[in-house]
Design a protein around this motif. Structure first.
Motif, PDB file in Angstrom:
ATOM      1  N   ASP B 462       0.848  -1.189   0.000  1.00  0.00           N
ATOM      2  CA  ASP B 462       0.000   0.000   0.000  1.00  0.00           C
ATOM      3  C   ASP B 462       0.888   1.245   0.000  1.00  0.00           C
ATOM      4  O   ASP B 462       1.488   1.601   1.008  1.00  0.00           O
ATOM      5  N   ALA B 463       0.948   1.895  -1.151  1.00  0.00           N
ATOM      6  CA  ALA B 463       1.854   3.040  -1.312  1.00  0.00           C
ATOM      7  C   ALA B 463       1.487   4.196  -0.377  1.00  0.00           C
ATOM      8  O   ALA B 463       2.354   5.000  -0.011  1.00  0.00           O
ATOM      9  N   SER B 464       0.209   4.259   0.032  1.00  0.00           N
ATOM     10  CA  SER B 464      -0.204   5.389   0.869  1.00  0.00           C
ATOM     11  C   SER B 464       0.411   5.328   2.267  1.00  0.00           C
ATOM     12  O   SER B 464       0.408   6.306   3.005  1.00  0.00           O
ATOM     13  N   ILE B 465       0.921   4.170   2.629  1.00  0.00           N
ATOM     14  CA  ILE B 465       1.538   4.018   3.958  1.00  0.00           C
ATOM     15  C   ILE B 465       2.864   4.771   4.023  1.00  0.00           C
ATOM     16  O   ILE B 465       3.226   5.332   5.052  1.00  0.00           O
ATOM     17  N   THR B 466       3.597   4.768   2.913  1.00  0.00           N
ATOM     18  CA  THR B 466       4.936   5.364   2.913  1.00  0.00           C
ATOM     19  C   THR B 466       4.852   6.882   3.057  1.00  0.00           C
ATOM     20  O   THR B 466       4.041   7.525   2.395  1.00  0.00           O
ATOM     21  N   ASN B 467       5.683   7.412   3.922  1.00  0.00           N
ATOM     22  CA  ASN B 467       5.739   8.857   4.103  1.00  0.00           C
ATOM     23  C   ASN B 467       7.120   9.329   3.628  1.00  0.00           C
ATOM     24  O   ASN B 467       8.111   9.217   4.343  1.00  0.00           O
ATOM     25  N   ALA B 468       7.137   9.829   2.399  1.00  0.00           N
ATOM     26  CA  ALA B 468       8.414  10.216   1.782  1.00  0.00           C
ATOM     27  C   ALA B 468       9.103  11.328   2.572  1.00  0.00           C
ATOM     28  O   ALA B 468      10.336  11.402   2.622  1.00  0.00           O
ATOM     29  N   LYS B 469       8.290  12.155   3.227  1.00  0.00           N
ATOM     30  CA  LYS B 469       8.868  13.291   3.953  1.00  0.00           C
ATOM     31  C   LYS B 469       9.735  12.818   5.132  1.00  0.00           C
ATOM     32  O   LYS B 469      10.763  13.404   5.438  1.00  0.00           O
ATOM     33  N   THR B 470       9.294  11.736   5.758  1.00  0.00           N
ATOM     34  CA  THR B 470      10.064  11.212   6.909  1.00  0.00           C
ATOM     35  C   THR B 470      11.468  10.813   6.446  1.00  0.00           C
ATOM     36  O   THR B 470      12.472  11.164   7.082  1.00  0.00           O
ATOM     37  N   ALA B 471      11.531  10.082   5.329  1.00  0.00           N
ATOM     38  CA  ALA B 471      12.826   9.614   4.831  1.00  0.00           C
ATOM     39  C   ALA B 471      13.707  10.793   4.427  1.00  0.00           C
ATOM     40  O   ALA B 471      14.914  10.832   4.729  1.00  0.00           O
ATOM     41  N   GLU B 472      13.090  11.756   3.796  1.00  0.00           N
ATOM     42  CA  GLU B 472      13.832  12.936   3.334  1.00  0.00           C
ATOM     43  C   GLU B 472      14.421  13.699   4.532  1.00  0.00           C
ATOM     44  O   GLU B 472      15.593  14.073   4.540  1.00  0.00           O
ATOM     45  N   LEU B 473      13.606  13.865   5.553  1.00  0.00           N
ATOM     46  CA  LEU B 473      14.065  14.592   6.746  1.00  0.00           C
ATOM     47  C   LEU B 473      15.130  13.814   7.509  1.00  0.00           C
ATOM     48  O   LEU B 473      16.054  14.403   8.086  1.00  0.00           O
ATOM     49  N   LEU B 474      15.008  12.498   7.490  1.00  0.00           N
ATOM     50  CA  LEU B 474      16.010  11.688   8.195  1.00  0.00           C
ATOM     51  C   LEU B 474      17.373  11.855   7.527  1.00  0.00           C
ATOM     52  O   LEU B 474      18.400  12.018   8.210  1.00  0.00           O
ATOM     53  N   THR B 475      17.395  11.817   6.203  1.00  0.00           N
ATOM     54  CA  THR B 475      18.653  12.013   5.480  1.00  0.00           C
ATOM     55  C   THR B 475      19.249  13.374   5.849  1.00  0.00           C
ATOM     56  O   THR B 475      20.458  13.498   6.079  1.00  0.00           O
ATOM     57  N   LYS B 476      18.365  14.367   5.927  1.00  0.00           N
ATOM     58  CA  LYS B 476      18.825  15.724   6.231  1.00  0.00           C
ATOM     59  C   LYS B 476      19.410  15.808   7.652  1.00  0.00           C
ATOM     60  O   LYS B 476      20.479  16.366   7.860  1.00  0.00           O
ATOM     61  N   VAL B 477      18.728  15.174   8.607  1.00  0.00           N
ATOM     62  CA  VAL B 477      19.168  15.299   9.999  1.00  0.00           C
ATOM     63  C   VAL B 477      20.469  14.531  10.242  1.00  0.00           C
ATOM     64  O   VAL B 477      21.292  14.935  11.084  1.00  0.00           O
ATOM     65  N   LEU B 478      20.665  13.445   9.528  1.00  0.00           N
ATOM     66  CA  LEU B 478      21.886  12.663   9.737  1.00  0.00           C
ATOM     67  C   LEU B 478      23.134  13.403   9.237  1.00  0.00           C
ATOM     68  O   LEU B 478      24.246  13.072   9.618  1.00  0.00           O
ATOM     69  N   ALA B 479      22.913  14.401   8.367  1.00  0.00           N
ATOM     70  CA  ALA B 479      24.054  15.189   7.898  1.00  0.00           C
ATOM     71  C   ALA B 479      24.127  16.538   8.602  1.00  0.00           C
ATOM     72  O   ALA B 479      25.006  17.345   8.313  1.00  0.00           O
ATOM     73  N   ALA B 480      23.215  16.753   9.523  1.00  0.00           N
ATOM     74  CA  ALA B 480      23.123  18.085  10.160  1.00  0.00           C
ATOM     75  C   ALA B 480      24.036  18.198  11.375  1.00  0.00           C
ATOM     76  O   ALA B 480      24.437  17.199  11.970  1.00  0.00           O
ATOM     77  N   GLY B 481      24.330  19.434  11.726  1.00  0.00           N
ATOM     78  CA  GLY B 481      25.117  19.698  12.932  1.00  0.00           C
ATOM     79  C   GLY B 481      24.220  19.696  14.164  1.00  0.00           C
ATOM     80  O   GLY B 481      22.990  19.672  14.041  1.00  0.00           O
ATOM     81  N   ASP B 482      24.843  19.726  15.335  1.00  0.00           N
ATOM     82  CA  ASP B 482      24.085  19.629  16.593  1.00  0.00           C
ATOM     83  C   ASP B 482      23.011  20.705  16.726  1.00  0.00           C
ATOM     84  O   ASP B 482      21.929  20.450  17.252  1.00  0.00           O
ATOM     85  N   ALA B 483      23.309  21.908  16.250  1.00  0.00           N
ATOM     86  CA  ALA B 483      22.378  23.023  16.437  1.00  0.00           C
ATOM     87  C   ALA B 483      21.084  22.815  15.645  1.00  0.00           C
ATOM     88  O   ALA B 483      20.002  23.185  16.105  1.00  0.00           O
ATOM     89  N   GLU B 484      21.205  22.225  14.455  1.00  0.00           N
ATOM     90  CA  GLU B 484      20.006  22.079  13.603  1.00  0.00           C
ATOM     91  C   GLU B 484      19.180  20.847  13.947  1.00  0.00           C
ATOM     92  O   GLU B 484      17.995  20.774  13.609  1.00  0.00           O
TER      93      GLU B 484
END
Lengths: 337, 537
Positions: B462-484
């Motif tokens: 069921d494609a509606s289950i997937t939340n693309a935004k979560t994955a996108e934000l996770l990638t962003k946070v793993l490369a982010a510094g402590d402040a962000e």
């Protein structure tokens, strides 16, 4: 009788093989995943981890293959390795069996002896106040859940009064004696440490009483019924008429004849408690076979389940044999052939 | 005649009874041992599945490993800050994909040999390659290089700002590679089959932590003795015993009778029964939580595919009532499947019951008449919460919006089988942290491809289950510094709340029950209990 015993001993391995085969296929066909003992919830979704665990524990093989390997290993004394403790099952059983035997023997001695005495007294004073009291005590013993009586007695004698120690075979601060037999009472005596002997005996009192109370309830009721039957027989009247002393009438003439059904139940209860004293072991933190069996079953720890099955099967086979032999001693008319 | 006889008969019994009493008194039973010169005793359910740092995975394992095998980095007493342990300093490259650690020159294993970079490399590689429970912690590691005896460089497959937090987890503890290798342990790529070290680790330890293994008997006892080569801090108690005591009431009784100094798994109800001037009972917030999980992809879970229905279920739950009913009010509400206090959780709105909104959402989804779904759950107690009580309360709450639950209690092994097989439309279960960090929760509960709950919820079909935004934000946070990081994690938390697949219902408080003579007892987010902080007054 010797031939009879030898014949029964020869038959035992075949009976055990039957028990093992049935238990193996039933346990391996229950719902649930044995990997629960090996892999945490997160890694169950990782196919690499699942494959590695299955290969390591032989769960990737077909059931007949697993059975053949298991039975083959048994012939060399290898009971397998527990999926949960990660130790050889034989080592786990050897560590835990003495604890259970020490508890069960103490409970059986306390329960059987008091049960027999209580049953005899109740029968002798039938329908009197003593009889009613004895029956009530037996009824409470056989119907009170062990987890309740155990916790209450622990609270009263250990916490409130401080007369007896809390759970465990020894005080947790005490180092156990060197393991020789695994029975702490015996090992402490063998090592010449009387203080440790007293402590281990002291720790045995409450769990043995709790477990023994149940045994006492069953035994006393059975003895009472059998004794009532026997006491109404002509030979008892004749013995009394000849002026035989009451103790002799009760214990030599009546009890001996009333013991046959009691011996059966004592033998059966002993074998049952080897693997069945789970609640007592849990409440008293007694590291025995019963709690091991329950943990094994809950975790689908196949090798441990099979190990406990073998111990339980052996206990029943041996207790049956011993009960049959005891019959012959209790009643000389019985001949074992 | 009979009467005379009977009197004589009872006279003998009386004599025998008196003799027994005299003998009993003469036996002078030993007094209960005092705490002086004796080990400190902790009672808890010993749930150990291994003592091998690369294979262990359980609450007691966390305690054991934390105290026997030091990690590169520790977690401060605030349960948030990273503090030096085996590594005296560390630095990351700009995109958080490479980390360099400098080891403590004075660190020694319990056998006296120095802790070197080769041991760190070996331990990390072994954790990854034996493919045990904690191997996922090394999933991001591409290579480990021992630059010199005291410098280790870890290169990841991509940015991971949470890698340093991962290294506070006790499972990443460093073992003496020489000693362990000599006893069958292997760390190479074939370690999943070549490693034979677990049996040795069950009877020996090879760490540099404040304690060493003295004895382990499964289902009975775990004994520690102080490591004479540990110099990082003073160790006040030489011998510590963890005594297996499964039942909370028995644990309380051991504590009250003086047989134990610390009871670790007292539930709030049992805590109320503990009394005595020499005992201390306090409750502190924990990072453990229990949650309701919805799986639209499960067999007969079709109605849950509607997000409105899932949201209605979230609004129908009486969170305060659940906490009162399950833990007597000794717990906290938790907005998202990330423990309160972890990055991204500050300022999130507390969940609350809103029946009107729930009914409105049910009507909007065309499900006002309700439906019946299966609710199989593990019949067990987790962190003081009886799951059968919890789900009965959920059943009562959902009945108000005409969602009928068919409750089926099963053993945990059966539950796991079902949840991974046909799936379970609605269930309840629990989670506890392995270290301080929020990414682990996103990677477990987030509706991103491949996560355990994405699979169970039916994400693959069921494609509606997937939340693309979560994955996108996770990638962003793993490369982010402590402040962000906190702000991005908060955004991620909001996506997880909106998905309404995982609905956390209670974070039970932890009861710390101990003799007042014990000092330094606290709850650690990574390590549960740090024994070297304990003392005796």
């Amino acid at each position: 009788m010797t031939r009879y015993i030898i014949r029964r001993l020869i038959a035992m391995p075949f009976l055990l093989l039957g028990i093992i085969t049935i238990a193996f296929f039933i346990s391996h066909n229950t719902r649930g995943d044995p990997l629960i003992s090996i892999i945490g919830e997160r890694q169950m979704e990782n196919p690499d981890v699942v494959a590695a665990a299955k290969a390591r524990w032989g769960l990737d093989k077909s059931l007949p293959e697993q059975y053949a390997i298991y039975v083959g290993n048994l012939t060399t004394g290898d009971f397998g390795t527990s999926l949960r403790t990660k130790r050889p099952v034989a080592q786990d059983l050897l560590d835990r069996l003495p604890a259970t035997l020490e508890l069960v023997i103490a409970a059986m001695l306390a329960g059987s002896l008091t049960g027999i005495v209580l049953g005899v007294i109740a029968a002798r004073f039938r329908d009197s106040g003593i009889d009613h009291l004895a029956r009530l005590w037996a009824l409470i013993g056989s119907s009170t859940p062990v987890f309740w009586s155990g916790l209450i007695l622990l609270y009263v004698f250990s916490v409130a009064l401080g007369w007896l120690p809390g759970p465990g075979r020894l005080n947790a601060r005490t180092l156990p004696p060197e393991t020789i037999t695994g029975f702490l009472t015996i090992d402490s005596l063998l090592s010449g440490n009387l203080q440790l002997f007293r402590e281990s005996l002291y720790h045995l009192i409450l769990p043995a009483l709790v477990l023994g109370w149940t045994v006492m309830g069953i035994v006393s009721r059975l003895v009472r019924v059998s004794m009532l039957d026997v006491l109404s027989q002509d030979y008892i009247v004749a013995a009394r008429a000849r002026g035989a002393r009451e103790l002799r009438v009760l214990f030599n003439h009546a009890l001996r004849n009333a013991m046959i059904p009691t011996l059966t139940i004592i033998g059966f209860t002993f074998a049952y408690l080897i693997t069945g004293a789970v609640l007592t072991e849990t409440i008293f933190s007694w590291p025995g076979i019963g709690s091991y069996a329950v943990d094994a079953a809950r975790n689908l720890d196949y090798p441990a389940i099979m190990g406990v099955t073998i111990v339980g099967g052996m206990a029943f086979l041996l207790s049956n044999l011993l009960t049959d032999i005891a019959y012959a001693f209790a009643d000389p008319r019985i001949r074992l052939r | 005649m009979t009467k005379l006889y009977r009197r004589s008969h009872f006279a003998r019994w009386r004599a025998a009874a008196l003799l027994c009493i005299s003998l009993t008194a003469a036996a002078s039973f030993p007094a209960l041992a005092s705490a002086e010169d004796k080990p400190l005793v902790i009672v808890r359910d010993i749930d150990i599945n291994s003592l091998d740092p690369a294979r262990a995975w359980c609450d007691t394992c966390q305690i054991y490993l934390s105290n026997v095998y030091e990690t590169l980095i520790g977690l401060g007493t605030d349960n948030k800050s990273l503090v030096p342990r085996l590594a005296t300093k560390w630095e990351a490259n700009a995109d958080q994909s490479q980390f360099t650690f400098t080891l403590d020159p004075d660190a020694k294993f319990s056998d006296g040999s120095p802790v070197e970079a080769k041991d760190v490399k070996w331990s990390m590689e072994r954790l990854k390659n034996v493919k045990g429970d904690a191997s996922f912690m090394m999933d991001a590691v591409r290579s480990i290089e021992a630059k010199d005896a005291k410098t280790v460089v870890v290169t990841l497959t991509g940015p991971n700002s949470e890698f340093l937090n991962i290294l506070t987890a006790p499972y990443t503890g460093v073992a003496n590679s020489v000693e362990a290798s000599a006893n069958g342990a292997a760390a190479g790529e074939d370690a999943a089959t070549a490693d034979k070290g677990e049996a040795w680790f069950l009877a020996h330890s090879a760490g540099s932590g404040p304690y060493m293994l003295a004895e382990y008997k499964p289902g009975d006892v775990l004994r520690f003795k102080a490591n004479p080569n540990y110099k990082r801090s003073a160790v006040a108690i030489g011998d510590i015993v963890i005594k297996h005591t499964k039942d909370a009431v028995a644990q309380a009784q051991m504590l009250q009778s003086g047989g134990a100094d610390i009871a670790m798994q007292i539930d709030p109800d049992t805590a109320k029964t503990i009394s005595g001037g020499e005992l201390s009972v306090e409750t502190v917030p924990s990072y453990n939580f229990l949650y309701v999980a919805l799986s639209p992809g499960a067999k007969d879970g079709g109605k849950l595919a509607s997000k409105e229905v899932r949201q209605a279920i979230g609004y129908a739950l009486d969170y305060d009532g659940i906490i009162e009913f399950t833990v007597g009010g000794q717990g906290k509400k938790i907005p998202v499947a990330i423990p309160n206090g972890f990055p991204g959780t500050d300022g999130l709105p507390e969940p609350k019951q809103d029946l009107a909104k729930a009914k409105e959402l049910m009507a909007k989804a065309g499900a006002a008449d309700g439906f019946e779904i299966n609710a199989t759950f593990p019949n067990m107690n987790a962190y003081g919460v009886d799951l059968s009580l919890l789900i009965q309360k959920v059943q009562q709450d959902l009945d108000k919006i005409n969602v009928k639950l068919k409750l089926t209690p099963v053993e945990f092994s059966v539950w796991r089988d079902q949840v991974r097989g046909d799936g379970i439309p609605l269930t309840t279960v629990f989670f506890a942290p392995d270290y301080y960090g929020s990414a682990q929760y996103v990677q477990y509960f987030g509706m991103m491809e491949g996560t355990p709950w994405w699979k169970r919820a039916g994400g693959a079909t069921d494609a509606s289950i997937t939340n693309a935004k979560t994955a996108e934000l996770l990638t962003k946070v793993l490369a982010a510094g402590d402040a962000e990081k906190p702000a991005i994690y908060k955004e991620i938390a909001q996506t997880m709340i909106d998905d309404r697949i995982i609905i956390p219902v209670v974070s039970p408080d932890l009861v710390l029950a101990h003799a007042k003579s014990v000092t330094g007892l606290r709850y650690s987010a990574c390590c549960n209990l740090l024994m070297n902080e304990l003392g005796l007054k």
